[in-house]
Design a protein around this motif. Structure first.
Motif, PDB file in Angstrom:
ATOM      1  N   GLY A  92       0.798  -1.224   0.000  1.00 25.68           N
ATOM      2  CA  GLY A  92       0.000   0.000   0.000  1.00 25.68           C
ATOM      3  C   GLY A  92       0.825   1.266   0.000  1.00 25.68           C
ATOM      4  O   GLY A  92       0.914   1.949   1.019  1.00 25.68           O
ATOM      5  N   PHE A  93       1.428   1.580  -1.138  1.00 23.32           N
ATOM      6  CA  PHE A  93       2.112   2.861  -1.257  1.00 23.32           C
ATOM      7  C   PHE A  93       1.682   3.530  -2.558  1.00 23.32           C
ATOM      8  O   PHE A  93       1.507   2.859  -3.574  1.00 23.32           O
ATOM      9  CB  PHE A  93       3.643   2.702  -1.218  1.00 23.32           C
ATOM     10  CG  PHE A  93       4.212   1.858  -2.329  1.00 23.32           C
ATOM     11  CD1 PHE A  93       4.537   2.429  -3.553  1.00 23.32           C
ATOM     12  CD2 PHE A  93       4.405   0.502  -2.150  1.00 23.32           C
ATOM     13  CE1 PHE A  93       5.046   1.651  -4.577  1.00 23.32           C
ATOM     14  CE2 PHE A  93       4.917  -0.283  -3.177  1.00 23.32           C
ATOM     15  CZ  PHE A  93       5.235   0.292  -4.396  1.00 23.32           C
ATOM     16  N   PRO A  94       1.473   4.850  -2.540  1.00 21.44           N
ATOM     17  CA  PRO A  94       1.091   5.550  -3.768  1.00 21.44           C
ATOM     18  C   PRO A  94       2.245   5.544  -4.761  1.00 21.44           C
ATOM     19  O   PRO A  94       3.415   5.437  -4.386  1.00 21.44           O
ATOM     20  CB  PRO A  94       0.795   6.980  -3.288  1.00 21.44           C
ATOM     21  CG  PRO A  94       0.630   6.877  -1.809  1.00 21.44           C
ATOM     22  CD  PRO A  94       1.498   5.738  -1.373  1.00 21.44           C
ATOM     23  N   ASP A  95       1.925   5.670  -6.054  1.00 19.99           N
ATOM     24  CA  ASP A  95       2.976   5.751  -7.067  1.00 19.99           C
ATOM     25  C   ASP A  95       3.175   7.172  -7.566  1.00 19.99           C
ATOM     26  O   ASP A  95       3.833   7.405  -8.578  1.00 19.99           O
ATOM     27  CB  ASP A  95       2.701   4.801  -8.231  1.00 19.99           C
ATOM     28  CG  ASP A  95       1.344   5.022  -8.881  1.00 19.99           C
ATOM     29  OD1 ASP A  95       0.623   5.955  -8.475  1.00 19.99           O
ATOM     30  OD2 ASP A  95       1.006   4.260  -9.814  1.00 19.99           O
ATOM     31  N   THR A  96       2.621   8.139  -6.854  1.00 17.97           N
ATOM     32  CA  THR A  96       2.900   9.552  -7.104  1.00 17.97           C
ATOM     33  C   THR A  96       3.098  10.244  -5.753  1.00 17.97           C
ATOM     34  O   THR A  96       2.565   9.800  -4.732  1.00 17.97           O
ATOM     35  CB  THR A  96       1.745  10.258  -7.847  1.00 17.97           C
ATOM     36  OG1 THR A  96       0.525  10.070  -7.106  1.00 17.97           O
ATOM     37  CG2 THR A  96       1.569   9.673  -9.247  1.00 17.97           C
ATOM     38  N   ASP A  97       3.867  11.329  -5.762  1.00 19.33           N
ATOM     39  CA  ASP A  97       4.097  12.078  -4.534  1.00 19.33           C
ATOM     40  C   ASP A  97       2.876  12.920  -4.172  1.00 19.33           C
ATOM     41  O   ASP A  97       2.004  13.191  -5.008  1.00 19.33           O
ATOM     42  CB  ASP A  97       5.314  12.998  -4.684  1.00 19.33           C
ATOM     43  CG  ASP A  97       6.627  12.236  -4.617  1.00 19.33           C
ATOM     44  OD1 ASP A  97       6.603  11.064  -4.207  1.00 19.33           O
ATOM     45  OD2 ASP A  97       7.660  12.821  -4.986  1.00 19.33           O
ATOM     46  N   SER A 137       0.546  11.103   1.125  1.00 17.69           N
ATOM     47  CA  SER A 137       1.236  10.332   0.081  1.00 17.69           C
ATOM     48  C   SER A 137       2.746  10.553   0.083  1.00 17.69           C
ATOM     49  O   SER A 137       3.366  10.689  -0.971  1.00 17.69           O
ATOM     50  CB  SER A 137       0.647  10.651  -1.303  1.00 17.69           C
ATOM     51  OG  SER A 137      -0.733  10.310  -1.349  1.00 17.69           O
ATOM     52  N   PHE A 138       3.311  10.591   1.293  1.00 16.70           N
ATOM     53  CA  PHE A 138       4.762  10.604   1.457  1.00 16.70           C
ATOM     54  C   PHE A 138       5.132   9.483   2.435  1.00 16.70           C
ATOM     55  O   PHE A 138       5.607   9.721   3.544  1.00 16.70           O
ATOM     56  CB  PHE A 138       5.249  11.960   1.984  1.00 16.70           C
ATOM     57  CG  PHE A 138       5.155  13.084   0.985  1.00 16.70           C
ATOM     58  CD1 PHE A 138       5.976  13.104  -0.134  1.00 16.70           C
ATOM     59  CD2 PHE A 138       4.243  14.114   1.153  1.00 16.70           C
ATOM     60  CE1 PHE A 138       5.901  14.136  -1.066  1.00 16.70           C
ATOM     61  CE2 PHE A 138       4.157  15.148   0.237  1.00 16.70           C
ATOM     62  CZ  PHE A 138       4.992  15.163  -0.884  1.00 16.70           C
ATOM     63  N   THR A 139       4.890   8.241   2.019  1.00 23.90           N
ATOM     64  CA  THR A 139       5.064   7.123   2.940  1.00 23.90           C
ATOM     65  C   THR A 139       6.522   6.927   3.339  1.00 23.90           C
ATOM     66  O   THR A 139       6.807   6.411   4.424  1.00 23.90           O
ATOM     67  CB  THR A 139       4.524   5.826   2.320  1.00 23.90           C
ATOM     68  OG1 THR A 139       5.188   5.577   1.073  1.00 23.90           O
ATOM     69  CG2 THR A 139       3.026   5.929   2.067  1.00 23.90           C
ATOM     70  N   GLY A 140       7.463   7.340   2.487  1.00 19.35           N
ATOM     71  CA  GLY A 140       8.872   7.170   2.799  1.00 19.35           C
ATOM     72  C   GLY A 140       9.399   8.112   3.857  1.00 19.35           C
ATOM     73  O   GLY A 140      10.505   7.904   4.378  1.00 19.35           O
ATOM     74  N   TRP A 141       8.640   9.131   4.200  1.00 20.76           N
ATOM     75  CA  TRP A 141       9.098  10.070   5.222  1.00 20.76           C
ATOM     76  C   TRP A 141       8.987   9.487   6.622  1.00 20.76           C
ATOM     77  O   TRP A 141       9.692   9.930   7.538  1.00 20.76           O
ATOM     78  CB  TRP A 141       8.277  11.360   5.150  1.00 20.76           C
ATOM     79  CG  TRP A 141       8.563  12.196   3.932  1.00 20.76           C
ATOM     80  CD1 TRP A 141       9.354  11.869   2.868  1.00 20.76           C
ATOM     81  CD2 TRP A 141       8.057  13.510   3.676  1.00 20.76           C
ATOM     82  NE1 TRP A 141       9.362  12.903   1.958  1.00 20.76           N
ATOM     83  CE2 TRP A 141       8.575  13.928   2.428  1.00 20.76           C
ATOM     84  CE3 TRP A 141       7.205  14.367   4.369  1.00 20.76           C
ATOM     85  CZ2 TRP A 141       8.282  15.164   1.866  1.00 20.76           C
ATOM     86  CZ3 TRP A 141       6.901  15.595   3.812  1.00 20.76           C
ATOM     87  CH2 TRP A 141       7.435  15.996   2.571  1.00 20.76           C
ATOM     88  N   CYS A 154      -4.288   2.771  -4.522  1.00 17.65           N
ATOM     89  CA  CYS A 154      -3.635   4.080  -4.382  1.00 17.65           C
ATOM     90  C   CYS A 154      -2.591   4.274  -5.487  1.00 17.65           C
ATOM     91  O   CYS A 154      -1.440   4.640  -5.221  1.00 17.65           O
ATOM     92  CB  CYS A 154      -2.995   4.209  -3.008  1.00 17.65           C
ATOM     93  SG  CYS A 154      -1.935   2.801  -2.565  1.00 17.65           S
ATOM     94  N   LYS A 155      -3.005   4.028  -6.717  1.00 16.48           N
ATOM     95  CA  LYS A 155      -2.106   4.104  -7.865  1.00 16.48           C
ATOM     96  C   LYS A 155      -2.683   5.067  -8.910  1.00 16.48           C
ATOM     97  O   LYS A 155      -3.851   5.451  -8.841  1.00 16.48           O
ATOM     98  CB  LYS A 155      -1.911   2.716  -8.494  1.00 16.48           C
ATOM     99  CG  LYS A 155      -1.553   1.615  -7.499  1.00 16.48           C
ATOM    100  CD  LYS A 155      -0.217   1.841  -6.806  1.00 16.48           C
ATOM    101  CE  LYS A 155       0.095   0.724  -5.812  1.00 16.48           C
ATOM    102  NZ  LYS A 155       1.385   0.916  -5.120  1.00 16.48           N
ATOM    103  N   ARG A 156      -1.855   5.431  -9.897  1.00 14.83           N
ATOM    104  CA  ARG A 156      -2.327   6.299 -10.969  1.00 14.83           C
ATOM    105  C   ARG A 156      -3.488   5.625 -11.710  1.00 14.83           C
ATOM    106  O   ARG A 156      -3.538   4.399 -11.844  1.00 14.83           O
ATOM    107  CB  ARG A 156      -1.209   6.618 -11.954  1.00 14.83           C
ATOM    108  CG  ARG A 156      -0.026   7.342 -11.350  1.00 14.83           C
ATOM    109  CD  ARG A 156       0.913   7.880 -12.434  1.00 14.83           C
ATOM    110  NE  ARG A 156       1.198   6.897 -13.478  1.00 14.83           N
ATOM    111  CZ  ARG A 156       2.162   5.973 -13.411  1.00 14.83           C
ATOM    112  NH1 ARG A 156       2.927   5.893 -12.331  1.00 14.83           N
ATOM    113  NH2 ARG A 156       2.356   5.128 -14.411  1.00 14.83           N
ATOM    114  N   THR A 157      -4.388   6.436 -12.231  1.00 18.74           N
ATOM    115  CA  THR A 157      -5.551   5.901 -12.925  1.00 18.74           C
ATOM    116  C   THR A 157      -5.149   5.040 -14.115  1.00 18.74           C
ATOM    117  O   THR A 157      -5.752   3.984 -14.366  1.00 18.74           O
ATOM    118  CB  THR A 157      -6.470   7.043 -13.376  1.00 18.74           C
ATOM    119  OG1 THR A 157      -6.921   7.770 -12.214  1.00 18.74           O
ATOM    120  CG2 THR A 157      -7.683   6.519 -14.124  1.00 18.74           C
TER     121      THR A 157
END
Length: 396
Positions: free
Chosen positions: A42-47, A246-250, A378-381
């Motif tokens: 579950g991580f977004p592919d956009t910031d 949508s900054f899961t890496g922080w 949680c990805k781009r359309t």
């Protein structure tokens, strides 16, 4: 090189022996190896918002947070968290004594359980559960007591009688997650009222993971457990920037709780990361002050993606449990003639070029979760469109 020891005792602490490598690592590696679309982790592919990213850059350049930040978190973020809880839910917290910044929600969970649970204590957790719950309970020496959310009329529901029956004289703590990962269930006012009454009656502590608080859809409403009668002084509420911005890496999370609870959790947290994410804390403080329009637009975008993926999964032959919250959708694979989620997910990259997660990893009662599979939206359309096109091969 072989590690030589003078004893036959296993190297890994026996409390962790049952866990091994997480399913997320296995499935993400499978996605990479096969070139599949990863709808597992579950991580977004956009910031997230550009202004929030620029706030982090500004903090770096200004030298804010480049050295150790304060142990409880930078004052700006603790103040922003307190203001957010007040503005959204009418919950008043002192930023100096009732807010603690953590290395994401995962550390918040670990620190809370290590601080509050002793060997022999029972921890009642809703099943299926995020995999770190089980590991953290084990590291604390506690005993995991799952209460299973079961499918009912298109969603997963909590049996309150089963919850009450799970509480014994050894129960120390309830571990609650709403909106719920992986099922997408959002606990109702009636369910939360019953949980609160049980906690008060049995004098239980509650740790409540509310990281998806801003991702609720349709008629669902997120209601923090700490707002219910008798819960303010016994509840540790966990929040996170990763899922909302949508900054899961922080890895910026926090807890809000009464001073004695914060002090206890801080005592454990200081020996984990000590501190983390210095410059990012300043950026998240600004993010929490974004206007309501940001949160509404974010929610609407995720709702549209939920609908896109849910419809595609239904067309591909899955039974779909339409989530009321989070950015995950759980499906039943039995209409496809399948019943083993592990085998299905390990074969899916070759069959359809898509990676998902078998829900059984989130269960003590593996058989209860065997036919369920989780997908992240949680990805781009365009990525979801391609995933749906690939998944439709299963219906041929």
């Amino acid at each position: 090189m072989t590690c030589m020891t003078s004893s036959a005792r296993p190297l890994l602490n026996r409390r962790l022996a049952e866990f091994g490598t997480t399913i997320f690592a296995e499935m993400s590696a499978l996605a990479l190896r096969t070139g599949s679309i990863n709808l597992g982790q579950g991580f977004p592919d956009t910031d997230g918002p550009e202004e929030v990213r620029e706030a982090a850059v500004r903090a770096l350049r200004d030298g804010r947070g480049n050295q150790y930040p304060p142990g409880p978190g930078v004052p700006e973020l603790r103040t922003a968290v307190a203001a957010h809880q007040e503005r959204r839910y009418g919950l008043s917290y002192d930023p100096d004594t009732e807010v603690l910044v953590t290395a994401g929600a995962t550390e918040a969970i670990a620190a809370a359980l290590l601080a509050l649970v002793e060997p022999g204590d029972e921890v009642v957790a809703l099943e299926p559960y995020y995999d770190s719950y089980a590991a953290c309970i084990a590291m604390a020496g506690g005993t995991r007591v799952p209460v299973t959310l079961r499918p009912h009329e298109g969603s997963f529901r909590l049996d309150l009688d089963e919850l009450r029956a799970a509480v014994t004289d050894r129960t120390r703590l309830l571990l609650i997650n709403t909106p719920h990962n992986p099922t997408g269930t959002v606990l109702t006012r009636a369910e939360l009222t019953a949980i609160a009454e049980l906690a008060v009656e049995r004098d239980l502590l509650v740790v409540t993971d509310e990281v998806y608080e801003h991702l609720v859809f349709d008629e669902a409403e997120h209601l923090p457990l700490a707002t219910f009668p008798g819960m303010r002084e016994r509840t540790v509420t966990i929040g996170s920037a990763g899922k909302t911005f949508s900054f899961t890496g922080w890895k910026v999370g926090w807890i809000t709780a009464a001073p004695a609870l914060v002090s206890a959790v801080r005592s454990a947290k200081q020996f984990l990361t000590y501190v983390s994410s210095g410059p990012f804390q300043y950026a998240v403080a600004e993010a929490l002050a974004l206007p309501d329009s940001y949160f509404a637009a974010f929610r609407e975008d995720m709702r549209a993606k939920r609908d896109l993926l849910s419809a595609g999964l239904a067309e591909a032959g899955f039974e779909v449990f339409r989530p009321a919250g989070t950015y995950f959708v759980t499906t039943d694979i039995r209409p496809l003639g399948e019943s083993d989620g592990f085998a299905f997910c390990r074969a899916l990259p070759e069959r359809a070029g898509v990676v998902a997660i078998p829900n059984a990893v989130f269960y003590d009662h593996r058989e209860a979760g065997a036919p369920f599979v989780r997908f992240a939206f949680c990805k781009r359309t365009d990525v979801l469109d391609e995933a749906v096109a690939r998944l439709k091969r299963l219906a041929v």
